[in-house]
Design an enzyme around this catalytic site. Structure first.
Site, PDB file in Angstrom:
ATOM      1  N   GLN A  44       0.825  -1.215   0.000  1.00 48.07           N
ATOM      2  CA  GLN A  44       0.000   0.000   0.000  1.00 48.07           C
ATOM      3  C   GLN A  44       0.856   1.261   0.000  1.00 48.07           C
ATOM      4  O   GLN A  44       1.984   1.236   0.486  1.00 48.07           O
ATOM      5  CB  GLN A  44      -0.863   0.044   1.265  1.00 48.07           C
ATOM      6  CG  GLN A  44      -2.200  -0.647   1.107  1.00 48.07           C
ATOM      7  CD  GLN A  44      -2.513  -1.484   2.326  1.00 48.07           C
ATOM      8  OE1 GLN A  44      -2.023  -1.189   3.422  1.00 48.07           O
ATOM      9  NE2 GLN A  44      -3.301  -2.527   2.140  1.00 48.07           N
ATOM     10  N   PRO A 226      14.285  44.422  21.177  1.00 44.22           N
ATOM     11  CA  PRO A 226      14.022  45.140  22.427  1.00 44.22           C
ATOM     12  C   PRO A 226      14.978  44.814  23.567  1.00 44.22           C
ATOM     13  O   PRO A 226      14.963  45.505  24.579  1.00 44.22           O
ATOM     14  CB  PRO A 226      12.599  44.700  22.781  1.00 44.22           C
ATOM     15  CG  PRO A 226      12.410  43.395  22.087  1.00 44.22           C
ATOM     16  CD  PRO A 226      13.287  43.394  20.883  1.00 44.22           C
ATOM     17  N   ASP A 249      23.262  52.567  19.978  1.00 44.77           N
ATOM     18  CA  ASP A 249      22.434  53.450  20.799  1.00 44.77           C
ATOM     19  C   ASP A 249      22.356  52.978  22.241  1.00 44.77           C
ATOM     20  O   ASP A 249      22.649  51.838  22.537  1.00 44.77           O
ATOM     21  CB  ASP A 249      20.993  53.389  20.274  1.00 44.77           C
ATOM     22  CG  ASP A 249      20.806  54.255  19.069  1.00 44.77           C
ATOM     23  OD1 ASP A 249      21.678  55.084  18.817  1.00 44.77           O
ATOM     24  OD2 ASP A 249      19.785  54.093  18.390  1.00 44.77           O
ATOM     25  N   LYS A 271      21.523  58.472  23.325  1.00 40.64           N
ATOM     26  CA  LYS A 271      20.915  59.706  23.790  1.00 40.64           C
ATOM     27  C   LYS A 271      20.307  59.402  25.140  1.00 40.64           C
ATOM     28  O   LYS A 271      19.433  58.552  25.244  1.00 40.64           O
ATOM     29  CB  LYS A 271      19.809  60.143  22.836  1.00 40.64           C
ATOM     30  CG  LYS A 271      20.325  60.401  21.447  1.00 40.64           C
ATOM     31  CD  LYS A 271      19.180  60.444  20.474  1.00 40.64           C
ATOM     32  CE  LYS A 271      19.718  60.500  19.055  1.00 40.64           C
ATOM     33  NZ  LYS A 271      18.670  60.307  18.071  1.00 40.64           N
ATOM     34  N   GLY A 302      18.183  49.870  18.812  1.00 44.60           N
ATOM     35  CA  GLY A 302      17.214  49.106  19.598  1.00 44.60           C
ATOM     36  C   GLY A 302      15.957  48.876  18.764  1.00 44.60           C
ATOM     37  O   GLY A 302      15.592  49.703  17.928  1.00 44.60           O
ATOM     38  N   GLY A 303      15.299  47.751  18.967  1.00 46.45           N
ATOM     39  CA  GLY A 303      14.036  47.485  18.272  1.00 46.45           C
ATOM     40  C   GLY A 303      14.228  47.375  16.782  1.00 46.45           C
ATOM     41  O   GLY A 303      15.140  46.711  16.305  1.00 46.45           O
ATOM     42  N   ILE A 307      11.180  51.940  12.937  1.00 51.08           N
ATOM     43  CA  ILE A 307      10.069  52.367  13.805  1.00 51.08           C
ATOM     44  C   ILE A 307      10.649  53.267  14.888  1.00 51.08           C
ATOM     45  O   ILE A 307      11.390  52.810  15.765  1.00 51.08           O
ATOM     46  CB  ILE A 307       9.335  51.157  14.403  1.00 51.08           C
ATOM     47  CG1 ILE A 307       8.674  50.373  13.265  1.00 51.08           C
ATOM     48  CG2 ILE A 307       8.289  51.614  15.429  1.00 51.08           C
ATOM     49  CD1 ILE A 307       7.830  49.212  13.678  1.00 51.08           C
ATOM     50  N   THR A 332      10.364  45.114  16.980  1.00 47.60           N
ATOM     51  CA  THR A 332      10.143  46.413  17.615  1.00 47.60           C
ATOM     52  C   THR A 332       9.651  46.200  19.048  1.00 47.60           C
ATOM     53  O   THR A 332       9.069  45.161  19.371  1.00 47.60           O
ATOM     54  CB  THR A 332       9.137  47.247  16.789  1.00 47.60           C
ATOM     55  OG1 THR A 332       9.100  48.565  17.329  1.00 47.60           O
ATOM     56  CG2 THR A 332       7.741  46.645  16.799  1.00 47.60           C
ATOM     57  N   MET A 384       8.324  56.176  23.906  1.00 43.07           N
ATOM     58  CA  MET A 384       8.917  57.402  24.472  1.00 43.07           C
ATOM     59  C   MET A 384       7.878  58.235  25.212  1.00 43.07           C
ATOM     60  O   MET A 384       7.896  59.466  25.129  1.00 43.07           O
ATOM     61  CB  MET A 384       9.549  58.252  23.350  1.00 43.07           C
ATOM     62  CG  MET A 384      10.719  57.577  22.687  1.00 43.07           C
ATOM     63  SD  MET A 384      11.330  58.486  21.265  1.00 43.07           S
ATOM     64  CE  MET A 384      10.312  57.839  19.951  1.00 43.07           C
ATOM     65  N   GLY A 413      11.336  45.867  28.739  1.00 42.19           N
ATOM     66  CA  GLY A 413      10.629  44.697  28.212  1.00 42.19           C
ATOM     67  C   GLY A 413      11.569  43.677  27.596  1.00 42.19           C
ATOM     68  O   GLY A 413      12.567  44.029  26.979  1.00 42.19           O
TER      69      GLY A 413
HETATM   70  N1  SAH Z   1      13.265  51.622  17.225  1.00 42.94           N
HETATM   71  C1  SAH Z   1      12.777  51.264  18.543  1.00 42.94           C
HETATM   72  C2  SAH Z   1      12.112  52.414  19.242  1.00 42.94           C
HETATM   73  C3  SAH Z   1      13.004  53.548  19.551  1.00 42.94           C
HETATM   74  S1  SAH Z   1      12.191  54.806  20.426  1.00 42.94           S
HETATM   75  C4  SAH Z   1      11.849  50.068  18.446  1.00 42.94           C
HETATM   76  O1  SAH Z   1      11.466  49.662  17.345  1.00 42.94           O
HETATM   77  O2  SAH Z   1      11.496  49.540  19.481  1.00 42.94           O
HETATM   78  C5  SAH Z   1      12.611  54.447  22.080  1.00 42.94           C
HETATM   79  C6  SAH Z   1      11.438  53.915  22.848  1.00 42.94           C
HETATM   80  O3  SAH Z   1      11.218  52.566  22.559  1.00 42.94           O
HETATM   81  C7  SAH Z   1      11.606  53.942  24.329  1.00 42.94           C
HETATM   82  O4  SAH Z   1      11.363  55.224  24.855  1.00 42.94           O
HETATM   83  C8  SAH Z   1      10.548  52.968  24.774  1.00 42.94           C
HETATM   84  O5  SAH Z   1       9.276  53.536  24.700  1.00 42.94           O
HETATM   85  C9  SAH Z   1      10.638  51.926  23.660  1.00 42.94           C
HETATM   86  N2  SAH Z   1      11.485  50.792  24.054  1.00 42.94           N
HETATM   87  C10 SAH Z   1      12.563  50.350  23.423  1.00 42.94           C
HETATM   88  N3  SAH Z   1      13.061  49.245  24.020  1.00 42.94           N
HETATM   89  C11 SAH Z   1      12.246  48.994  25.056  1.00 42.94           C
HETATM   90  C12 SAH Z   1      12.209  47.984  26.060  1.00 42.94           C
HETATM   91  N4  SAH Z   1      13.097  47.010  26.104  1.00 42.94           N
HETATM   92  N5  SAH Z   1      11.199  48.055  26.974  1.00 42.94           N
HETATM   93  C13 SAH Z   1      10.277  49.002  26.924  1.00 42.94           C
HETATM   94  N6  SAH Z   1      10.261  49.974  26.004  1.00 42.94           N
HETATM   95  C14 SAH Z   1      11.232  49.973  25.074  1.00 42.94           C
END
Ligand code: SAH
Length: 461
Positions: A44, A226, A249, A271, A302-303, A307, A332, A384, A413
């Site tokens: 089969q 993050p 950053d 900053k 970051g992130g 964004i 992000t 922010m 976070g």
């Molecule tokens: N490009 C980034 C955002 C930069 S603006 C992204 O996509 O996430 C910076 C803001 O991102 C911070 O003031 C906060 O509001 C947020 N942020 C970045 N990392 C974070 C984290 N680990 N925990 C909480 N907020 C975070």
């Protein structure tokens, strides 16, 4: 070494597969991907195997196995999961000097099938010599994640130029040096970035000049996510490990930064809250200058760089200066924080849209299109926004949002030190002051926040 790894050319060669179930199907897929002609014998067949045989013009014998089926085949796999048949197939094949594999039974096999990482023409095979196939598969998983999918295209490009390179460089050593630098330099990088035409041009140019294809510097605009380093993309990690200099950053977490090449120079352009250490124009100029010095520059953010990351401005400047670059998205903080807080940003019943806004203040004012933000079934994510939290809550309530609307603050976070505060529009600002919340923090507003009571998986794990 108990087995000799070899790569066997099976193109158009008849291979016998005994068995018609799921296990046989997996082996059949492997055989056809190596160009073999399938001959399947089994009382089969599962429907997918049937389809595969038809698609690849294979042969199917709907009977029990007999030694006659070995006629004219070059290799045998038994995947019938019947001890007596397996033993018979193994004995017959060995008697005829044929390579035979019985799935999961190394003692009946004279060859074993490794775990395969296919980046054709580059193929890697991992074997545990039949001792632990699961371990071999785990290792394959590691290799899969380390080796970009585009290695195959790099291999093809090298194959196309092989003869020309041979003609251009006399000695083996010269050719080796040429290939080593081409395959680790900008040509390879262009392939990884999906710019195959450009890669080919660079290779042609390098060949003509007899050089190694090293061009000017390059910038990698990479989203570092993050904070949790496990949330980096494979591409981010690869570029982090090859860049000569890292421009980063404040939001880039220590643990992410630690994954950059050890001997890369590090330039901090962070900053701190409101005080700019170095202006955006200066950062743009720095990236241009470093790339013009011939460096591979990692611009690590970051992130996600697109964004609230000013990534657009940075690559705009690079484009104007004709400097090659790549953009690698990152997770992000909205996605990262929401996931680790157990707050789905959309939900069938509570939110059909989600809006990302910045709460950054200009001249002490947080100027946002408030009526648009006060919408049913919409989640708001405010980046922010910690410093303007009081203003944000007041304005939303003034524009009609319920004072009882759930709101969450997520500090740091996705990192081990993550803290989360939940409350309502009416009381969150006071709570945040008491608990001394600090940036980076993200604000999430909407009915979805209430789901956290049930869905918080991270702090409980
Ligand atoms: N490009 C980034 C955002 C930069 S603006 C992204 O996509 O996430 C910076 C803001 O991102 C911070 O003031 C906060 O509001 C947020 N942020 C970045 N990392 C974070 C984290 N680990 N925990 C909480 N907020 C975070």
């Amino acid at each position: 070494m108990d087995f000799l790894p070899i790569f066997y050319n099976l193109q158009q060669q008849r291979c016998l597969l005994v068995g018609g179930g799921d296990v046989a199907l997996r082996k059949a897929s492997l055989l056809v991907s190596a160009g073999a002609k399938l001959c399947v014998v089994a009382p089969q067949l599962c429907p997918d195997l049937d389809a595969l045989i038809q698609e690849h013009d294979g042969e199917y014998y709907p009977t029990d196995y007999t030694a006659a089926h070995l006629e004219g085949v070059v290799l045998v796999i038994s995947a019938i999961e019947d001890q007596a048949v397996d033993e018979q197939v193994s004995a017959d094949a060995k008697q005829q000097g044929l390579p035979v594999n019985v799935v999961d039974k190394p003692s009946l096999s004279n060859f074993i099938i490794p775990a395969v990482i296919d980046r054709s023409p580059i193929v890697m095979a991992v074997s545990s010599g039949g001792q632990s196939p699961v371990l071999a598969r785990l290792l394959r998983g590691k290799l899969e994640s380390m080796i970009p999918a585009s290695y195959g295209r790099l291999g093809q490009l090298a194959g196309r130029f092989r003869e020309q390179v041979k003609a251009r460089f006399e000695t083996l050593n010269q050719r080796r040096v040429f290939w080593e630098s081409v395959l680790q330099g900008p040509v390879a990088e262009m392939i990884f970035a999906g710019k195959d035409r450009k890669a080919e041009q660079l290779l042609e140019q390098a060949l003509e000049e007899g050089s190694t294809g090293h061009s000017d510097g390059e910038v990698y605009l990479v989203g570092g996510g993050p904070g949790d380093p496990d949330l980096l993309t494979f591409k981010a990690l690869r570029l982090m490990q090859q860049a000569d200099v890292v421009v980063y950053d404040r939001l880039v977490s220590r643990r992410v930064l630690d994954l950059c090449r050890r001997d890369a120079d590090r330039v901090f352009v962070g900053k701190a809250c409101n005080q700019h250490v170095i202006s955006q124009e200066e950062i743009n100029a720095l990236l241009v200058r470093l790339a013009k010095e011939g460096k591979r520059v990692l611009r690590l953010k970051g992130g996600d760089p697109f964004i609230f990351g000013r990534g657009g401005e940075e690559i705009g400047e690079l484009m104007a200066e004709d400097i090659p670059f790549q953009v690698v998205p990152g997770i992000t903080s909205a996605s990262g924080c929401a996931a680790y807080a157990g707050i789905p940003l959309t939900h069938q019943n509570y939110a059909q849209s989600v809006r990302f806004v910045t709460g950054h203040m200009k001249d002490g004012q947080c100027d946002l299109p408030w009526p648009e933000l006060v919408q049913e079934h919409q989640t708001l994510v405010i980046y922010m926004g910690l410093l303007s939290l009081t203003q944000i809550c007041e304005q939303l309530m003034r524009h009609g949002m319920s004072p009882r609307m759930p709101i969450a603050l997520v500090e740091n976070g996705t990192l081990p030190e993550q803290r989360i505060l939940t409350g309502t529009l009416a009381d969150i600002a006071d709570q945040a002051a008491v608990t001394d919340f600090q940036p980076p923090a993200l604000i999430i507003i909407g009915k979805v926040v209430a789901l956290r009571d049930r869905l918080d998986w991270y702090s409980q794990s």
